[in-house]
Design a protein around this motif. Structure first.
Motif, PDB file in Angstrom:
ATOM      1  N   LEU A   3       0.845  -1.187   0.000  1.00 43.79           N
ATOM      2  CA  LEU A   3       0.000   0.000   0.000  1.00 43.79           C
ATOM      3  C   LEU A   3       0.884   1.241   0.000  1.00 43.79           C
ATOM      4  O   LEU A   3       1.928   1.277   0.657  1.00 43.79           O
ATOM      5  N   ARG A   4       0.453   2.246  -0.748  1.00 39.94           N
ATOM      6  CA  ARG A   4       1.180   3.509  -0.707  1.00 39.94           C
ATOM      7  C   ARG A   4       0.888   4.234   0.604  1.00 39.94           C
ATOM      8  O   ARG A   4      -0.146   4.032   1.233  1.00 39.94           O
ATOM      9  N   GLY A   5       1.825   5.074   0.983  1.00 39.78           N
ATOM     10  CA  GLY A   5       1.618   5.950   2.124  1.00 39.78           C
ATOM     11  C   GLY A   5       1.078   7.292   1.665  1.00 39.78           C
ATOM     12  O   GLY A   5       0.744   7.486   0.485  1.00 39.78           O
ATOM     13  N   VAL A   6       0.996   8.247   2.586  1.00 42.07           N
ATOM     14  CA  VAL A   6       0.450   9.556   2.244  1.00 42.07           C
ATOM     15  C   VAL A   6       1.147  10.628   3.070  1.00 42.07           C
ATOM     16  O   VAL A   6       1.570  10.395   4.207  1.00 42.07           O
ATOM     17  N   MET A   7       1.291  11.805   2.465  1.00 47.11           N
ATOM     18  CA  MET A   7       1.795  12.984   3.164  1.00 47.11           C
ATOM     19  C   MET A   7       1.004  14.185   2.675  1.00 47.11           C
ATOM     20  O   MET A   7       0.921  14.429   1.467  1.00 47.11           O
ATOM     21  N   ASN A   8       0.394  14.914   3.583  1.00 50.62           N
ATOM     22  CA  ASN A   8      -0.364  16.113   3.240  1.00 50.62           C
ATOM     23  C   ASN A   8       0.290  17.340   3.853  1.00 50.62           C
ATOM     24  O   ASN A   8       0.735  17.296   5.005  1.00 50.62           O
ATOM     25  N   CYS A   9       0.316  18.431   3.094  1.00 49.20           N
ATOM     26  CA  CYS A   9       0.857  19.676   3.635  1.00 49.20           C
ATOM     27  C   CYS A   9       0.176  20.864   2.980  1.00 49.20           C
ATOM     28  O   CYS A   9      -0.472  20.739   1.925  1.00 49.20           O
ATOM     29  N   LEU A  10       0.297  22.026   3.620  1.00 51.94           N
ATOM     30  CA  LEU A  10      -0.200  23.288   3.078  1.00 51.94           C
ATOM     31  C   LEU A  10       0.978  24.091   2.559  1.00 51.94           C
ATOM     32  O   LEU A  10       2.024  24.184   3.215  1.00 51.94           O
ATOM     33  N   VAL A  11       0.810  24.672   1.386  1.00 51.59           N
ATOM     34  CA  VAL A  11       1.830  25.501   0.751  1.00 51.59           C
ATOM     35  C   VAL A  11       1.227  26.901   0.562  1.00 51.59           C
ATOM     36  O   VAL A  11       0.202  27.046  -0.092  1.00 51.59           O
ATOM     37  N   GLN A  12       1.875  27.899   1.131  1.00 49.43           N
ATOM     38  CA  GLN A  12       1.367  29.269   1.025  1.00 49.43           C
ATOM     39  C   GLN A  12       2.401  30.166   0.354  1.00 49.43           C
ATOM     40  O   GLN A  12       3.591  30.101   0.668  1.00 49.43           O
ATOM     41  N   VAL A  13       1.927  31.017  -0.579  1.00 51.83           N
ATOM     42  CA  VAL A  13       2.788  32.038  -1.169  1.00 51.83           C
ATOM     43  C   VAL A  13       2.230  33.413  -0.824  1.00 51.83           C
ATOM     44  O   VAL A  13       1.008  33.611  -0.771  1.00 51.83           O
ATOM     45  N   ARG A  14       3.130  34.370  -0.570  1.00 50.99           N
ATOM     46  CA  ARG A  14       2.753  35.753  -0.259  1.00 50.99           C
ATOM     47  C   ARG A  14       3.586  36.692  -1.116  1.00 50.99           C
ATOM     48  O   ARG A  14       4.800  36.509  -1.270  1.00 50.99           O
ATOM     49  N   VAL A  15       2.909  37.707  -1.664  1.00 45.06           N
ATOM     50  CA  VAL A  15       3.610  38.685  -2.499  1.00 45.06           C
ATOM     51  C   VAL A  15       3.311  40.123  -2.084  1.00 45.06           C
ATOM     52  O   VAL A  15       4.043  41.040  -2.469  1.00 45.06           O
ATOM     53  N   LEU A  16       2.244  40.359  -1.328  1.00 49.77           N
ATOM     54  CA  LEU A  16       1.812  41.709  -0.962  1.00 49.77           C
ATOM     55  C   LEU A  16       1.424  41.758   0.511  1.00 49.77           C
ATOM     56  O   LEU A  16       1.042  40.737   1.096  1.00 49.77           O
ATOM     57  N   ARG A  17       1.474  42.951   1.076  1.00 48.72           N
ATOM     58  CA  ARG A  17       1.006  43.115   2.454  1.00 48.72           C
ATOM     59  C   ARG A  17      -0.512  43.161   2.517  1.00 48.72           C
ATOM     60  O   ARG A  17      -1.110  42.848   3.550  1.00 48.72           O
ATOM     61  N   GLN A  18      -1.152  43.565   1.426  1.00 46.26           N
ATOM     62  CA  GLN A  18      -2.611  43.632   1.375  1.00 46.26           C
ATOM     63  C   GLN A  18      -3.036  43.622  -0.092  1.00 46.26           C
ATOM     64  O   GLN A  18      -2.208  43.825  -0.986  1.00 46.26           O
ATOM     65  N   ALA A  19      -4.318  43.359  -0.330  1.00 46.86           N
ATOM     66  CA  ALA A  19      -4.843  43.408  -1.699  1.00 46.86           C
ATOM     67  C   ALA A  19      -4.795  44.841  -2.220  1.00 46.86           C
ATOM     68  O   ALA A  19      -5.053  45.794  -1.480  1.00 46.86           O
ATOM     69  N   VAL A  20      -4.458  44.973  -3.512  1.00 42.88           N
ATOM     70  CA  VAL A  20      -4.403  46.303  -4.128  1.00 42.88           C
ATOM     71  C   VAL A  20      -5.103  46.274  -5.481  1.00 42.88           C
ATOM     72  O   VAL A  20      -5.315  45.210  -6.075  1.00 42.88           O
ATOM     73  N   HIS A  21      -5.451  47.451  -5.979  1.00 46.94           N
ATOM     74  CA  HIS A  21      -6.211  47.623  -7.212  1.00 46.94           C
ATOM     75  C   HIS A  21      -5.475  46.969  -8.387  1.00 46.94           C
ATOM     76  O   HIS A  21      -4.306  47.277  -8.655  1.00 46.94           O
ATOM     77  N   SER A  22      -6.180  46.078  -9.108  1.00 57.05           N
ATOM     78  CA  SER A  22      -5.529  45.355 -10.198  1.00 57.05           C
ATOM     79  C   SER A  22      -5.264  46.250 -11.406  1.00 57.05           C
ATOM     80  O   SER A  22      -4.342  45.973 -12.194  1.00 57.05           O
ATOM     81  N   GLY A  23      -6.057  47.304 -11.565  1.00 54.41           N
ATOM     82  CA  GLY A  23      -5.807  48.217 -12.675  1.00 54.41           C
ATOM     83  C   GLY A  23      -4.662  49.154 -12.397  1.00 54.41           C
ATOM     84  O   GLY A  23      -3.830  49.425 -13.271  1.00 54.41           O
ATOM     85  N   VAL A  24      -4.571  49.626 -11.192  1.00 50.83           N
ATOM     86  CA  VAL A  24      -3.533  50.576 -10.834  1.00 50.83           C
ATOM     87  C   VAL A  24      -2.166  49.912 -10.759  1.00 50.83           C
ATOM     88  O   VAL A  24      -1.151  50.472 -11.200  1.00 50.83           O
ATOM     89  N   PHE A  25      -2.129  48.663 -10.217  1.00 51.94           N
ATOM     90  CA  PHE A  25      -0.836  48.013  -9.955  1.00 51.94           C
ATOM     91  C   PHE A  25      -0.558  46.795 -10.837  1.00 51.94           C
ATOM     92  O   PHE A  25       0.574  46.303 -10.861  1.00 51.94           O
ATOM     93  N   GLY A  26      -1.603  46.284 -11.520  1.00 55.87           N
ATOM     94  CA  GLY A  26      -1.394  45.094 -12.339  1.00 55.87           C
ATOM     95  C   GLY A  26      -0.414  45.338 -13.463  1.00 55.87           C
ATOM     96  O   GLY A  26      -0.458  46.358 -14.139  1.00 55.87           O
ATOM     97  N   GLY A  27       0.463  44.375 -13.700  1.00 58.64           N
ATOM     98  CA  GLY A  27       1.519  44.501 -14.695  1.00 58.64           C
ATOM     99  C   GLY A  27       2.852  44.270 -14.042  1.00 58.64           C
ATOM    100  O   GLY A  27       3.389  43.147 -14.082  1.00 58.64           O
TER     101      GLY A  27
END
Length: 487
Positions: free
Chosen positions: A234-258
């Protein structure tokens, strides 16, 4: 699920016993009296008749158990687990076992024992009475907790996994009546689907009572309808959470997107590195091996999994290798704004739940470190990446050689009218098997089951093939007799 037996059991004698099969409630009459010391074990035909006589009652009790929504996950009513454990204890008491509901900080398990004749082996019969959550009820053709028969299959949550495994044990015990040919311990866990977190403590507390020569784990399946199997890896299992962060808070996608990245795009690109172009895992350091030389037709796999037309299978090599002895990496969920709630804003952080199925020979912690190292090396644009280990279970291999496994194969061959059983692997994980291997290194472990490729365990419309279930019950009775005969 296995089976072995003692003195001759006549159909007439079995029919006279007052068991809960024909009652509307799961409470049962007084226990079967302790064994005499049978000198003669029942024949194949006698056991076949005895099991057939018990099957209507066995099915009725199975349906009663299916009606109990015994889910151990957080957020569900755990009172139903108490009801389920009580019902299981009553069924075992009616088979002459002394029973106790036990726990070690988790959900209730049931432990039963019945002594057999001196000099005969002790067999531990394992099953679990908890079930998976139902998921989206709209995908079920009928109420998951109201068993329904359609085309020779019994539909309902737990109808196969694993209340039928439990009832296979009960069917074999009932077939022997007062003449059980060996000592039996029955252990029915209450939180297997939720990770068996209290199992090591339960084993530690009750080690002497659980000690056995043979352990029969009725929580797997057969190769196909009409083809029995023993599970040897039988195979075993390993579960984990992966988190990425790029900003301190959400910002306007039109003003900052790009120029400014969003976390969902970073996470999507990162998760895409987990597989190569063929769909094979691309994480270095994960173990892989080869399986038994069984041919699994692609169409059978596609049908069983419900793969859409035009969707190609992933990975390379034999299908049984990809399913049983090679790792698999899947993304099980995402934490990010839903499409309904999404604003025109760049997402500052996003999290994925990643699950790795581990090939025999691997280790959950080693796999976790390999996955973390891979993701750190592949994250784009300097984004922060962090990890949280959620848990895991060890894979296992089982040495299926020797007289006790030969006894099981002989029982299967008889129950399936001459069809030879095959040795199979399982892609899913039953981590507690490794726990039993470690706790009882001298016991022979036999992994059997009631499932077939169409069972859909854990999914909507789970079902049990009733004809195969009858064979499984007979095989278990035959196994117990064969084990008793070998001493």
């Amino acid at each position: 699920m296995p089976t072995v037996g003692p003195p001759a059991v006549s159909r007439r004698r079995v029919a006279r016993r007052n068991l809960p099969c024909n009652r509307k409630e799961t409470t049962v009459p007084s226990p079967v009296q302790p064994n005499r010391s049978p000198a003669t074990l029942p024949t194949d035909d006698q056991l076949r008749a005895a099991v057939a006589n018990e099957m209507p009652g066995v099915r009725a009790d199975l349906e009663r158990l299916v009606r109990i929504p015994s889910i151990a996950y957080d957020g569900f009513d755990h009172h139903h687990l108490e009801r389920s454990a009580t019902a299981v204890a009553a069924l075992l008491r009616a088979c002459g076992l002394s029973t106790e509901v036990v726990r070690a900080g988790g959900q209730p398990a049931v432990l039963g024992h019945r002594a057999g004749p001196a000099g005969r082996p002790t067999v531990l019969l394992y099953a679990h009475h908890d079930v998976q959550p139902t998921g989206d009820l709209r995908l079920w053709r009928s109420d998951p907790f109201e068993p329904v028969e359609r085309d020779g299959r019994l539909y309902g949550r737990g109808a196969a996994d694993d209340k039928a495994g439990l009832m296979a044990h009960v069917a074999a015990l009932r077939a022997f009546g007062a003449d059980l040919p060996l000592s039996v311990v029955v252990f029915v866990e209450g939180e297997e689907e939720y990770g068996s977190s209290s199992l090591p403590d339960l084993i530690a507390r009750h080690r002497e009572r659980l000690n056995a020569d043979v352990i029969v784990i009725a929580d797997s399946g057969n190769w196909d309808v009409g083809v029995p199997a023993l599970t040897t890896s039988l195979r075993g299992v390993m579960n984990c959470l992966v988190q990425v962060r790029v900003l301190r808070q959400a910002v306007h996608s039109g003003v900052f997107g790009g120029p400014v990245p969003d976390a969902l795009t970073v996470l999507a690109r990162l998760l895409g590195t987990l597989h190569d172009s063929a769909g094979s895992p691309a994480v270095a350091g994960l173990a892989a091996g080869s399986a038994a030389p069984l041919d699994l037709p692609e169409e059978r796999l596609r049908t069983a999994a419900g793969v859409l037309d035009g969707v190609r299978l992933t990975g390379t090599g034999h299908l049984v290798d990809r399913l049983w002895t090679q790792p698999a990496i899947n993304v099980l969920g995402l934490d990010a704004p839903s499409t309904r709630e999404a604003a025109n804003a760049l997402v500052p952080e996003a999290t994925a739940k990643v699950s790795v199925r581990l090939a025999p020979g691997d280790d959950p912690q080693r796999a976790y470190q390999a996955l973390c190292a891979h993701l750190r090396a592949h994250v784009d644009w300097g984004a922060e990446v962090s990890f949280r280990y959620e848990g895991g279970g060890a894979p296992c291999r089982i040495d299926a050689s020797g007289p006790r496994h030969d006894a099981a194969r002989a029982a299967f061959r008889t129950a399936w009218d001459g069809t030879d059983p095959v040795d199979i692997g399982v892609g899913g994980s039953i981590p507690f098997i490794a726990t039993f291997q470690e706790a009882f290194p001298n016991a022979a472990i036999l992994v059997t089951g009631v499932e077939d490729p169409h069972t859909r365990a854990h999914g909507p419309n789970e079902s049990l093939h009733l004809g195969e279930f009858a064979r499984v019950c007979l095989a278990e009775a035959l196994l117990l007799r064969n084990l008793a005969a070998r001493g």
